[in-house]
Design an enzyme around this catalytic site. Structure first.
Site, mmCIF file in Angstrom:
data_model
loop_
_atom_site.group_PDB
_atom_site.id
_atom_site.type_symbol
_atom_site.label_atom_id
_atom_site.label_comp_id
_atom_site.label_asym_id
_atom_site.label_seq_id
_atom_site.Cartn_x
_atom_site.Cartn_y
_atom_site.Cartn_z
ATOM 1 N N ASN A 283 0.875 -1.171 0.000
ATOM 2 C CA ASN A 283 0.000 0.000 0.000
ATOM 3 C C ASN A 283 0.915 1.225 0.000
ATOM 4 O O ASN A 283 1.509 1.563 1.018
ATOM 5 C CB ASN A 283 -0.879 -0.023 1.271
ATOM 6 C CG ASN A 283 -1.686 1.254 1.435
ATOM 7 O OD1 ASN A 283 -1.777 2.074 0.519
ATOM 8 N ND2 ASN A 283 -2.279 1.437 2.607
ATOM 9 N N LYS B 7 0.160 4.234 -0.237
ATOM 10 C CA LYS B 7 -0.473 5.423 0.372
ATOM 11 C C LYS B 7 -0.228 6.651 -0.519
ATOM 12 O O LYS B 7 -0.117 6.506 -1.726
ATOM 13 C CB LYS B 7 0.041 5.630 1.797
ATOM 14 C CG LYS B 7 -0.073 4.362 2.633
ATOM 15 C CD LYS B 7 0.049 4.629 4.095
ATOM 16 C CE LYS B 7 0.039 3.324 4.866
ATOM 17 N NZ LYS B 7 -0.009 3.489 6.300
ATOM 18 N N HIS C 172 -9.570 1.288 4.914
ATOM 19 C CA HIS C 172 -8.285 1.435 5.614
ATOM 20 C C HIS C 172 -8.495 2.343 6.825
ATOM 21 O O HIS C 172 -9.285 3.289 6.773
ATOM 22 C CB HIS C 172 -7.238 2.032 4.660
ATOM 23 C CG HIS C 172 -5.861 1.971 5.236
ATOM 24 N ND1 HIS C 172 -5.420 2.864 6.188
ATOM 25 C CD2 HIS C 172 -4.846 1.103 5.036
ATOM 26 C CE1 HIS C 172 -4.179 2.548 6.533
ATOM 27 N NE2 HIS C 172 -3.809 1.484 5.842
ATOM 28 N N GLU D 161 -6.874 4.672 8.006
ATOM 29 C CA GLU D 161 -6.640 6.112 7.765
ATOM 30 C C GLU D 161 -7.883 6.751 7.150
ATOM 31 O O GLU D 161 -8.201 7.906 7.429
ATOM 32 C CB GLU D 161 -5.394 6.295 6.879
ATOM 33 C CG GLU D 161 -4.126 6.003 7.675
ATOM 34 C CD GLU D 161 -2.940 5.521 6.865
ATOM 35 O OE1 GLU D 161 -2.962 5.613 5.627
ATOM 36 O OE2 GLU D 161 -1.976 5.016 7.490
ATOM 37 N N GLU E 99 -5.607 -5.126 10.465
ATOM 38 C CA GLU E 99 -4.574 -4.122 10.677
ATOM 39 C C GLU E 99 -4.836 -3.406 12.004
ATOM 40 O O GLU E 99 -5.619 -2.448 12.055
ATOM 41 C CB GLU E 99 -4.599 -3.089 9.552
ATOM 42 C CG GLU E 99 -4.330 -3.661 8.181
ATOM 43 C CD GLU E 99 -3.692 -2.630 7.271
ATOM 44 O OE1 GLU E 99 -2.589 -2.899 6.795
ATOM 45 O OE2 GLU E 99 -4.261 -1.550 7.067
ATOM 46 N N GLY F 217 2.355 1.917 10.801
ATOM 47 C CA GLY F 217 3.330 2.997 10.664
ATOM 48 C C GLY F 217 4.032 3.356 11.967
ATOM 49 O O GLY F 217 4.705 4.378 12.053
ATOM 50 N N SER G 141 3.162 -2.563 10.289
ATOM 51 C CA SER G 141 4.612 -2.651 10.463
ATOM 52 C C SER G 141 5.167 -4.035 10.145
ATOM 53 O O SER G 141 6.054 -4.535 10.839
ATOM 54 C CB SER G 141 5.017 -2.209 11.881
ATOM 55 O OG SER G 141 4.642 -0.866 12.085
#
Ligand code: PEP
Length: 255
Positions: free
Chosen positions: A12, A14, A101, A103, A173, A179, A218
């Site tokens: 991904n 991003k 996702h 985010e 996730e 991250g 991660s």
């Protein structure tokens, strides 16, 4: 990982990249022996920013790397300024799209119901949705992990029939691992993956056997092997490490 399910290693990107850096990253990947032999062990995918789909489609043509997007509209077409429809992604040979996702859930307030509509739209264009689920640190510490991820998954299951359900990919996730450099231990991840699979099995044994459940958060060259060795972890959704050819290739090598 299971013999019935083909391991999927998905990057991904991003909101990263440029025409020049995309070309260089993909050229490095395509030249690598890990990609040349990947067909026998796993499926490799990169989910790129929408504007770079034409570029990446052309660079990845007839290669062992599949192309995906990072989001789609929940609507088919029409007055939705700025949105990208699933049929538009299909025009650029997109095989997968990430939906839900964390985010997008956090910064764009996407609800479980909206994510479910996006998954449905993707399937209508014959694109496999990668449905992301995951708990925040606060939710984990409150002992609510299973409840949160199961609610997120059930919202998608509610709008799909059994045949469509078998065509989704799920990505677990944990938000606190994305991250941050913190990874769920293989045992922690396996526990949640097994719960997710059991929820799929309540509806359809076929779907439960078929649906790949990826781990994301991660995932790096040094932890990929032990995560991917767990029976219900069928691949990885990889953010930061997918931007560095050497790291992404090392994860593919770990399969
Ligand atoms: C992601 O955002 O999907 C992700 C897993 O990111 P990272 O690998 O950087 O934690």
């Amino acid at each position: 990982m299971s013999l019935q399910r083909r391991t999927l290693i998905a990057g991904n990107w991003k909101m990263n990249g440029s025409l020049a850096s995309n070309a260089s990253l993909l050229e490095n990947l395509l030249a690598a022996p890990e990609i040349a032999v990947s067909g026998s062990t796993c499926e490799v995918l990169v989910c790129v920013p929408a504007v770079y789909l034409p570029q990446c489609e052309s660079l990845l043509k007839s290669s062992a790397i599949a192309l995906g997007a990072q989001d789609i509209s929940a609507h088919q077409s029409g007055a939705y300024t700025g949105e990208v429809a699933s049929a538009m992604l299909a025009d650029f040979s997109c095989q997968y799209v990430i939906v839900g996702h964390s985010e997008r859930r956090a910064y764009h307030h996407e609800s479980n119901e909206l994510v479910a509509q996006k998954a449905l739209q993707a399937l209508r264009s014959s694109i496999f949705p990668i449905v992301c689920v995951g708990e925040t640190l606060e939710q984990r510490e409150a002992g609510r992990t299973n409840e949160v991820v199961v609610t997120q998954l059930r919202a998608v299951m509610d709008v799909l029939d059994d045949g469509a359900l078998a065509r989704i990919v799920v990505a677990y996730e944990p938000v606190w691992a994305i991250g941050t450099g913190k990874t769920a231990t293989p045992e922690m991840a396996q526990e949640v993956h097994a719960v997710l699979r059991s929820v799929l099995a309540e509806r359809s044994g076929f779907a439960a056997n078929k649906v790949r459940i990826l781990y994301g958060g991660s995932m790096k060259p040094d932890n990929a092997k032990e995560l991917l060795a767990m029976p219900d972890i069928d691949g990885g959704l990889i953010g930061g490490a997918s931007l560095k050819a050497a790291d992404f290739l090392a994860i593919i090598g770990a399969v």
